[in-house]
Design an enzyme around this catalytic site. Sequence first.
Site, PDB file in Angstrom:
ATOM      1  N   ASN A 161     -11.103  -2.524  -5.307  1.00 37.00           N
ATOM      2  CA  ASN A 161     -10.356  -1.517  -6.073  1.00 37.00           C
ATOM      3  C   ASN A 161     -11.055  -1.114  -7.382  1.00 37.00           C
ATOM      4  O   ASN A 161     -10.680  -0.125  -8.007  1.00 37.00           O
ATOM      5  CB  ASN A 161      -8.919  -1.978  -6.348  1.00 37.00           C
ATOM      6  CG  ASN A 161      -8.017  -1.955  -5.129  1.00 37.00           C
ATOM      7  OD1 ASN A 161      -7.130  -2.781  -4.954  1.00 37.00           O
ATOM      8  ND2 ASN A 161      -8.230  -0.982  -4.253  1.00 37.00           N
TER       9      ASN A 161
ATOM     10  N   ASP B 229       0.830  -1.207   0.000  1.00 37.99           N
ATOM     11  CA  ASP B 229       0.000   0.000   0.000  1.00 37.99           C
ATOM     12  C   ASP B 229       0.865   1.258   0.000  1.00 37.99           C
ATOM     13  O   ASP B 229       1.983   1.253   0.526  1.00 37.99           O
ATOM     14  CB  ASP B 229      -0.913  -0.035   1.242  1.00 37.99           C
ATOM     15  CG  ASP B 229      -2.081   0.929   1.122  1.00 37.99           C
ATOM     16  OD1 ASP B 229      -2.343   1.435   0.005  1.00 37.99           O
ATOM     17  OD2 ASP B 229      -2.742   1.188   2.152  1.00 37.99           O
TER      18      ASP B 229
END
Length: 241
Positions: free
Chosen positions: A67, A19
């Site tokens: 996502n 991330d």
Amino acid sequence: MAPSPNDTTGPRHVAIIMDGNGRWARQRRRPRLFGHQAGAKRVREIVEACPDLGVKYLTIFAFSTENWKRTQAEVAGLMTLFRRYITKEMQTFVTEGVRVRFIGDRRRLDPKLQELMDHCETITAVNTKVHLTIALNYGARDEVARAIKDLAREVKAGKLDPESVDETTLTRFLDTHVLPDPDLVIRTSGEARISNFLLWQSAYSEYEFIDTLWPDFTDEIFAEVIGRFGKRERRFGAVPA
Ligand code: IPE
Ligand code: IPE
Ligand code: MG
């Protein structure tokens, strides 16, 4: 295999939530995709570091079922990046003994990308040095729901007795059925959450939340985190002797 409470060796299976690509790009006043490209470049170094660190299984979160909520431009950019990445790295995986697997629901992905994924799995299938699993369109809840659907089909077909269903049965239907559970889950970028990653499998994993943004995550930081793991006491519910 049942884990033992006094197992203090290094992690055999490390899973990483990669991330911070977007924030890394923003710090440089560049588009988010620039951060994703820098992030993709990091992967090779981390894979290459695995054998010396005793890491046999590496699982990386590349794209979650959530996502898809991002802008169409970012999603399309990521899909192109995955295609380029697999095409470019495939030969390296073959020569470096890396066995590649993908987890997640690939049916929603572009057929060309699916083909590449299948091909990459096939040509690396004989490799045993490092087992690299890439989670692409992966969500743990989605994985469990798909597993239950498959399990229910076997019950309906009379191949499985519902009374015999236990934890091991369900594990058999998960995307990760051939992998051991992760010993250590690392998340970069300072966020301390799981974001729907390996919920079932990480029931007894150790967690490390690292402030470094993924494109800055080096093999040195990786080695440091692995070193810290050895000092943890894993109990698995038992009282140590
Ligand atoms: C992780 O980086 C990569 C993917 C989720 C594809 P992010 O894109 O989430 O980066 P941040 O969290 O916005 O910094
Ligand atoms: C998790 O990161 C997914 C990947 C790293 C592929 P996100 O950036 O999507 O997670 P949230 O939205 O911050 O929880
Ligand atoms: Mg993020």
